[in-house]
Motif scaffolding. Sequence first.
Motif, PDB file in Angstrom:
ATOM      1  N   GLY A 691      28.616  68.892  14.493  1.00 10.84           N
ATOM      2  CA  GLY A 691      28.015  68.896  13.061  1.00 10.84           C
ATOM      3  C   GLY A 691      28.462  67.876  12.303  1.00 10.84           C
ATOM      4  O   GLY A 691      29.471  67.016  12.459  1.00 10.84           O
ATOM      5  N   PRO A 692      28.015  67.803  11.085  1.00 12.34           N
ATOM      6  CA  PRO A 692      28.055  66.661  10.207  1.00 12.34           C
ATOM      7  C   PRO A 692      29.232  66.802   9.194  1.00 12.34           C
ATOM      8  O   PRO A 692      29.679  65.686   8.519  1.00 12.34           O
ATOM      9  N   ALA A 693      29.875  67.950   9.284  1.00 12.77           N
ATOM     10  CA  ALA A 693      31.159  67.979   8.313  1.00 12.77           C
ATOM     11  C   ALA A 693      32.439  67.234   9.098  1.00 12.77           C
ATOM     12  O   ALA A 693      33.313  67.901   9.852  1.00 12.77           O
ATOM     13  N   LEU A 694      32.656  66.003   8.716  1.00 17.03           N
ATOM     14  CA  LEU A 694      33.850  65.391   9.560  1.00 17.03           C
ATOM     15  C   LEU A 694      35.048  66.063   9.259  1.00 17.03           C
ATOM     16  O   LEU A 694      35.910  65.968  10.149  1.00 17.03           O
ATOM     17  N   GLU A 695      35.377  66.499   8.011  1.00 17.78           N
ATOM     18  CA  GLU A 695      36.533  67.026   7.625  1.00 17.78           C
ATOM     19  C   GLU A 695      36.996  68.057   8.427  1.00 17.78           C
ATOM     20  O   GLU A 695      38.225  68.392   8.721  1.00 17.78           O
TER      21      GLU A 695
END
Length: 821
Positions: A691-695
């Motif tokens: 997924g794109p949410a790195l944090e």
Amino acid sequence: MAVVFKWLMRLAATCVVLVVLGVCMVYYLASRSLPDYDKTLEVPYLTAEVEIVRDNANVPHIFGQSDQDVFYALGYAHAQDRLWQMTMLRRTAQGRLSEVFGTATVEIDTLMRRLDLYTRAVASVDAQDARTMQMLRAYATGVNARLDEINTSALGRGAPEMFLFNAPVSAWRPADSLAIIKLMGLQLAAHLDEEVLRARMSLALSDPKRLADILPDAPGGGVAALPEYAQIVPGVTRFAENTMLPQHPLSPFKRRIFAGASNAWAAAPSRSASGGTLLANDPHLEFTAPAIWYLARLELESGGVIGATIPGMPLVLSGRSEALGWGITSAYMDDQDVHIEQLNPDNPEEYRTPDGFKRFETRGSIITIKDEAPITITLRWTDNGPVLPGTHYNLGSITPPGHVASLGWTVLSRNDTSMSAAMQLMQAISVREAIRVAEGFLAPAMNLMLVDRSEIGMKMIGAMPRRDAGHQSQGRLPSPGWIAANRWQGRLPYASNPEFIAPNGGIIGNTNNKVVDRPFPNHVSFDWGDTQRIQRWQRLMQAREVHTRDSFIEAQLDTVSFTARALLPLIGAELWFTGEAAPEGTPLRQRQRALTLLAGWSGEMNEHMPEPLIYAAWLQRLQQRMIQDELGPLAAEMTHVEPLFIERAFRDIDGASVWCDVIQSAPVETCADMARLALDDALIMIEETWGPALETLRWGDAHQATHDHAVLGEAPLLRYFVNIRQSTNGGDNTLQRGLTKGTGPDPFHNTHGAAYRGVYDFADPDSSVFITSTGQSGHLLSRHYDDLAQLWRRGEYIPMSLDEGLARAASVGVTVLRPRR
């Protein structure tokens, strides 16, 4: 309609009942082989009563009136808990897996037969000393006592796997235990693969100087320039496509990156807060369920011994007695050489020697295959060693027409006294005595870390081949076997093996790093297993004036990557905090977000953090981009990042920055360009997978330890019961090493690391601790199948005590073996 419905309900109920009955029957049959640890049993050939006291972690504490009886009971205990594992190790060494698994393992059996390990083990029986032979026979008799009990008491064939596979179990023999030592040597061997890969790289690279970049030498001393492989062995003008080693989970043939590793360090009383010596050891091997290690305590006539054993061998390979502690690491000694043998054009049954053509030593070998006709292969040997097929380790790609490849290897000795040396080690009472008795240990080569109550030391044990100073490749490349200077000339004296006793600094350690810098032919090796973990270890050891058991544990569990700290500032030098702010949702914005996270990261490979995943993916994609055009198909061999290669390229050492330019493209790319493109590649891969949410990323989601069952691990449904998967810390280059898979859809799975950890404190020996990665039992229905797994994952340990009272107080059962009247 009502009648139809009624009959459908009856049919459904009948099916449910049949399924339930089937499950109950399967459970009943499988549970029959669960060991009963609280019983009295009369067994043959025992001289006096023996007790096997199982503590609450199911570690057997064995008490008998003689060493012979104690080893008998160890064999019985091993067979109680790990019978399937033992028989698979033996079948692998014998080249007899195909009798059980059919065509899936024929290639493994073929290669094992050509190496002829088991025949060498049988021949080595006569080389053992009298006491060792007595203990080997006693151990084998104990194993066979358990087999007899299984047969006479209908104990479910001894293991659930025996119901699924027709695997008849023959009586255990002393040679079987010797064969497992040699099998261990095969799993730790790396130099054959290294030689062939170096030769293939030499043929593939247009600039010979670039070989030192992609296969760099460990820092610390130079190496004289070597000729190109094509000059040593004319006639090889191309390299072939990669041929994979056998991929079956039972295959002992490992790629060079998985050829074994380990950590061990020791502190003298002057560097110990308690005033006693300290030792920590964690050998690294492939993760399996159950783990290869089995914890045991033996009360011998010379005193108690406790530590890690491997089922099938009556040895404590890493552990302690009241007087001595010992640990092991892979030495990376160059104990293998590939020789290119020229066939006689007029008679292919002969090969060229310094004295003319000579007939191969040959023998036929029949491989029995389940549900298939048997096949017969012809084994061929030269003076230099066994002839191996061209598909093995890509040997065919570096062997010219009219030639074959043979292997020189110390493991293949017919007079291997390693078992006797290891048996004597368990009786040693001082560092110097342990070093003396280890002289007979031939293979696999290991660093033996030692502490007694006042002194510390390390000795590299194993036979070091004597090579001629005029060897054409110095053992770094396959060389013509008919040239006398390329042939081995016996063994260097044991005194030539590196040795360190009572150093002034008071601390000794090894992480498979380079230990000596000596000129060829006394060099030990040109290829070492570590250049990175040793940097972190040195910092941790030097940060304290004195150490404790707990500080040694902290070092074992340390997850800070020196590699990340060293390389990130280098590869991101032109990327940090540069450029305009980018709109949300754009690749540039994602790159900036990733760089911001990495800029504040300490390099700790923590399972709960996103930065380790971003870093690992970035480095992997960076190396792939840099080598793909130069190496072509060979790039697939470089499955793991080589930190020294990245550093050489980005620092432009000896012109190494040319790796950053894509040959096929018109522009001249810089290393900064490569770093930027590789980071974008990594972020795309991460977004597609997690997924794109790195944090919100977690390194542990990608870095799962894969303790998989070697046979049932891929079976539908069953794999959920037999495999142990855990989110883990660490990485390829941390002291708490979790070597990633490197390939496939899950390249960051943790597949290789410390399945055993031990820390021994001789100021308070009973405060010593140890742990394995799964559990003591190999039975999937046992609560001891995985009861240590979560302790291991959390970095916890269990006591390593020789106090009989403590063992009995925490007992989960006592097995009493009595001589049969």
